[in-house]
Write a protein that holds these residues in place. Structure first.
Motif, PDB file in Angstrom:
ATOM      1  N   ASP A  40      54.720  94.174  40.171  1.00  0.00           N
ATOM      2  CA  ASP A  40      55.106  93.568  38.600  1.00  0.00           C
ATOM      3  C   ASP A  40      53.806  93.443  37.863  1.00  0.00           C
ATOM      4  O   ASP A  40      52.566  93.107  38.461  1.00  0.00           O
ATOM      5  N   ALA A  41      54.061  93.907  36.528  1.00  0.00           N
ATOM      6  CA  ALA A  41      52.561  93.452  35.673  1.00  0.00           C
ATOM      7  C   ALA A  41      52.197  92.018  35.620  1.00  0.00           C
ATOM      8  O   ALA A  41      50.814  92.101  35.839  1.00  0.00           O
ATOM      9  N   ASP A  42      53.189  91.187  35.744  1.00  0.00           N
ATOM     10  CA  ASP A  42      52.481  89.866  36.020  1.00  0.00           C
ATOM     11  C   ASP A  42      51.741  89.676  37.049  1.00  0.00           C
ATOM     12  O   ASP A  42      50.648  88.776  37.183  1.00  0.00           O
ATOM     13  N   TYR A  43      52.130  89.926  38.288  1.00  0.00           N
ATOM     14  CA  TYR A  43      51.297  89.781  39.426  1.00  0.00           C
ATOM     15  C   TYR A  43      50.118  90.738  39.529  1.00  0.00           C
ATOM     16  O   TYR A  43      49.006  90.120  40.207  1.00  0.00           O
ATOM     17  N   LEU A  44      50.214  92.150  39.080  1.00  0.00           N
ATOM     18  CA  LEU A  44      48.920  92.716  38.805  1.00  0.00           C
ATOM     19  C   LEU A  44      47.792  91.843  37.826  1.00  0.00           C
ATOM     20  O   LEU A  44      46.730  92.067  38.270  1.00  0.00           O
ATOM     21  N   GLU A  45      48.447  91.457  36.792  1.00  0.00           N
ATOM     22  CA  GLU A  45      47.455  90.571  35.874  1.00  0.00           C
ATOM     23  C   GLU A  45      46.765  89.452  36.647  1.00  0.00           C
ATOM     24  O   GLU A  45      45.610  89.431  36.486  1.00  0.00           O
ATOM     25  N   LEU A  46      47.479  88.629  37.407  1.00  0.00           N
ATOM     26  CA  LEU A  46      46.988  87.655  38.006  1.00  0.00           C
ATOM     27  C   LEU A  46      46.080  88.134  39.267  1.00  0.00           C
ATOM     28  O   LEU A  46      44.906  87.345  39.145  1.00  0.00           O
ATOM     29  N   VAL A  47      46.278  88.986  39.874  1.00  0.00           N
ATOM     30  CA  VAL A  47      45.291  89.325  40.904  1.00  0.00           C
ATOM     31  C   VAL A  47      44.182  89.987  40.233  1.00  0.00           C
ATOM     32  O   VAL A  47      42.849  89.776  40.819  1.00  0.00           O
ATOM     33  N   THR A  48      44.252  90.728  39.229  1.00  0.00           N
ATOM     34  CA  THR A  48      43.039  91.285  38.452  1.00  0.00           C
ATOM     35  C   THR A  48      42.158  90.149  37.777  1.00  0.00           C
ATOM     36  O   THR A  48      40.898  90.201  38.100  1.00  0.00           O
ATOM     37  N   ARG A  49      42.919  89.037  37.327  1.00  0.00           N
ATOM     38  CA  ARG A  49      42.016  88.062  36.881  1.00  0.00           C
ATOM     39  C   ARG A  49      41.187  87.438  38.132  1.00  0.00           C
ATOM     40  O   ARG A  49      39.979  87.122  37.626  1.00  0.00           O
ATOM     41  N   ASP A  50      41.687  86.978  39.139  1.00  0.00           N
ATOM     42  CA  ASP A  50      41.246  86.401  40.202  1.00  0.00           C
ATOM     43  C   ASP A  50      40.084  87.400  40.811  1.00  0.00           C
ATOM     44  O   ASP A  50      39.184  86.791  41.204  1.00  0.00           O
ATOM     45  N   THR A  51      40.304  88.586  40.938  1.00  0.00           N
ATOM     46  CA  THR A  51      39.379  89.522  41.463  1.00  0.00           C
ATOM     47  C   THR A  51      38.228  89.831  40.660  1.00  0.00           C
ATOM     48  O   THR A  51      37.142  89.799  40.974  1.00  0.00           O
ATOM     49  N   ALA A  52      38.289  89.867  39.291  1.00  0.00           N
ATOM     50  CA  ALA A  52      37.499  89.933  38.375  1.00  0.00           C
ATOM     51  C   ALA A  52      36.579  88.739  38.283  1.00  0.00           C
ATOM     52  O   ALA A  52      35.176  89.037  38.295  1.00  0.00           O
ATOM     53  N   LEU A  53      37.009  87.511  38.385  1.00  0.00           N
ATOM     54  CA  LEU A  53      36.319  86.365  38.589  1.00  0.00           C
ATOM     55  C   LEU A  53      35.575  86.227  39.647  1.00  0.00           C
ATOM     56  O   LEU A  53      34.238  85.868  39.632  1.00  0.00           O
ATOM     57  N   VAL A  54      35.970  86.707  40.665  1.00  0.00           N
ATOM     58  CA  VAL A  54      35.226  86.539  42.019  1.00  0.00           C
ATOM     59  C   VAL A  54      34.127  87.576  41.998  1.00  0.00           C
ATOM     60  O   VAL A  54      32.931  87.314  42.407  1.00  0.00           O
ATOM     61  N   LEU A  55      34.553  88.767  41.580  1.00  0.00           N
ATOM     62  CA  LEU A  55      33.583  89.884  41.717  1.00  0.00           C
ATOM     63  C   LEU A  55      32.240  89.818  40.633  1.00  0.00           C
ATOM     64  O   LEU A  55      31.227  89.967  41.196  1.00  0.00           O
ATOM     65  N   LEU A  56      32.718  89.401  39.558  1.00  0.00           N
ATOM     66  CA  LEU A  56      31.639  89.425  38.439  1.00  0.00           C
ATOM     67  C   LEU A  56      30.945  87.830  38.285  1.00  0.00           C
ATOM     68  O   LEU A  56      29.865  87.861  37.489  1.00  0.00           O
ATOM     69  N   ASN A  57      31.232  86.871  38.879  1.00  0.00           N
ATOM     70  CA  ASN A  57      30.610  85.671  39.073  1.00  0.00           C
ATOM     71  C   ASN A  57      30.131  85.661  40.342  1.00  0.00           C
ATOM     72  O   ASN A  57      30.734  85.160  41.214  1.00  0.00           O
ATOM     73  N   ARG A  58      28.613  85.662  40.381  1.00  0.00           N
ATOM     74  CA  ARG A  58      27.921  85.397  41.670  1.00  0.00           C
ATOM     75  C   ARG A  58      26.405  84.951  41.416  1.00  0.00           C
ATOM     76  O   ARG A  58      25.968  84.960  40.272  1.00  0.00           O
ATOM     77  N   SER A  59      25.901  84.472  42.634  1.00  0.00           N
ATOM     78  CA  SER A  59      24.545  83.696  42.660  1.00  0.00           C
ATOM     79  C   SER A  59      24.251  84.286  43.761  1.00  0.00           C
ATOM     80  O   SER A  59      24.930  84.408  44.869  1.00  0.00           O
ATOM     81  N   PRO A  60      22.773  84.187  44.017  1.00  0.00           N
ATOM     82  CA  PRO A  60      21.884  84.485  44.989  1.00  0.00           C
ATOM     83  C   PRO A  60      22.548  83.469  46.309  1.00  0.00           C
ATOM     84  O   PRO A  60      22.550  83.873  47.616  1.00  0.00           O
ATOM     85  N   GLU A  61      22.857  82.264  46.033  1.00  0.00           N
ATOM     86  CA  GLU A  61      23.039  81.329  47.282  1.00  0.00           C
ATOM     87  C   GLU A  61      24.479  81.853  48.169  1.00  0.00           C
ATOM     88  O   GLU A  61      24.622  81.391  49.292  1.00  0.00           O
ATOM     89  N   GLY A  62      25.385  82.620  47.117  1.00  0.00           N
ATOM     90  CA  GLY A  62      26.576  82.498  47.688  1.00  0.00           C
ATOM     91  C   GLY A  62      26.917  84.022  47.900  1.00  0.00           C
ATOM     92  O   GLY A  62      28.092  84.357  48.060  1.00  0.00           O
ATOM     93  N   LEU A  63      26.042  84.879  48.398  1.00  0.00           N
ATOM     94  CA  LEU A  63      26.201  86.266  48.501  1.00  0.00           C
ATOM     95  C   LEU A  63      27.139  87.046  49.550  1.00  0.00           C
ATOM     96  O   LEU A  63      27.890  87.549  49.522  1.00  0.00           O
ATOM     97  N   ASP A  64      26.834  86.360  50.732  1.00  0.00           N
ATOM     98  CA  ASP A  64      27.702  86.631  51.770  1.00  0.00           C
ATOM     99  C   ASP A  64      29.034  86.195  51.767  1.00  0.00           C
ATOM    100  O   ASP A  64      29.831  87.084  51.909  1.00  0.00           O
ATOM    101  N   TYR A  65      29.350  84.960  51.129  1.00  0.00           N
ATOM    102  CA  TYR A  65      30.645  84.808  51.097  1.00  0.00           C
ATOM    103  C   TYR A  65      31.092  85.265  49.750  1.00  0.00           C
ATOM    104  O   TYR A  65      32.420  85.985  50.059  1.00  0.00           O
ATOM    105  N   TRP A  66      30.647  85.686  48.760  1.00  0.00           N
ATOM    106  CA  TRP A  66      30.964  86.673  47.804  1.00  0.00           C
ATOM    107  C   TRP A  66      31.628  87.895  48.373  1.00  0.00           C
ATOM    108  O   TRP A  66      32.628  88.366  48.059  1.00  0.00           O
ATOM    109  N   MET A  67      30.636  88.776  48.988  1.00  0.00           N
ATOM    110  CA  MET A  67      31.102  90.174  49.686  1.00  0.00           C
ATOM    111  C   MET A  67      32.119  90.064  50.622  1.00  0.00           C
ATOM    112  O   MET A  67      33.103  90.542  50.560  1.00  0.00           O
TER     113      MET A  67
END
Length: 190
Positions: free
Chosen positions: A63-90
């Motif tokens: 569903d387009a709504d589901y894909l949008e919500l998953v993309t939003r969350d994935t983009a925020l996890v993938l593109l927001n990062r700091s050196p302290e949380g790199l292992d968790y991030w990956m």
């Protein structure tokens, strides 16, 4: 003699008929029990505070709504990062990975981790727009990527990213991501 053979054959057919009737009755009872259990089961709906509407998942497609919500969350996890949380991030990104693409995604992420580990560089991404294509299983996110060293902003650039997905069974999985060139809106405005 023919009467004995005929009687024996009739008895065999009668036993087969009775066995078939018992099997049919047993299957009928099992069907009634299964139907009653299915009809009396409670319906479960998973409620998330960040989802403004009820979503359904089906094997027919995403569903387009589901894909949008998953993309939003994935983009925020993938593109927001700091050196302290790199292992968790990956680790969190690899949980979303399609098994076929897992190795390539991990190699890309390991490069990023190696570059950023031990530095003071932090990234923050602010989403401005998003387009999703449920049929093609792709989505694009446009926004501002800010780069910080310590507390100081050293870069603030418009960026566009494409996410590719796979959908098997009922699981949407990340197959890849890439940075795309920014669309030039000044040419389109003429």
């Amino acid at each position: 003699m023919f009467a004995d053979i005929s009687h024996e054959r009739q008895q065999t057919l009668l036993r087969q008929r009775n066995l078939f009737a018992l099997t049919s009755a047993g299957l009928g009872i099992a069907l009634v029990v299964a139907t009653s259990l299915a009809a009396t089961r409670d319906r479960e709906v998973v409620l998330l505070p960040t989802v403004p509407r009820e979503l359904t998942v089906s094997s027919a497609g995403v569903d387009a709504d589901y894909l949008e919500l998953v993309t939003r969350d994935t983009a925020l996890v993938l593109l927001n990062r700091s050196p302290e949380g790199l292992d968790y991030w990956m680790g969190e990104i690899l949980k979303l990975a399609d098994p076929v693409s897992h190795g390539q995604l991990k190699a890309d992420l390991v490069k990023i981790v190696a570059e950023q580990r031990g530095s003071d560089v932090t990234q923050a991404f602010v989403i401005r727009s998003m387009t999703v294509d449920p049929k093609g299983l792709t989505s694009e996110v446009t926004g501002t990527l800010k780069t910080f060293v310590g507390a100081q902003v050293i870069a603030s650039d418009d960026r566009r990213f494409r996410f590719t997905w796979t959908y098997r069974g009922l699981r949407l999985a990340l197959a890849g991501f890439a940075q795309l060139p920014i669309k030039d809106t000044s040419k389109e405005a003429r």
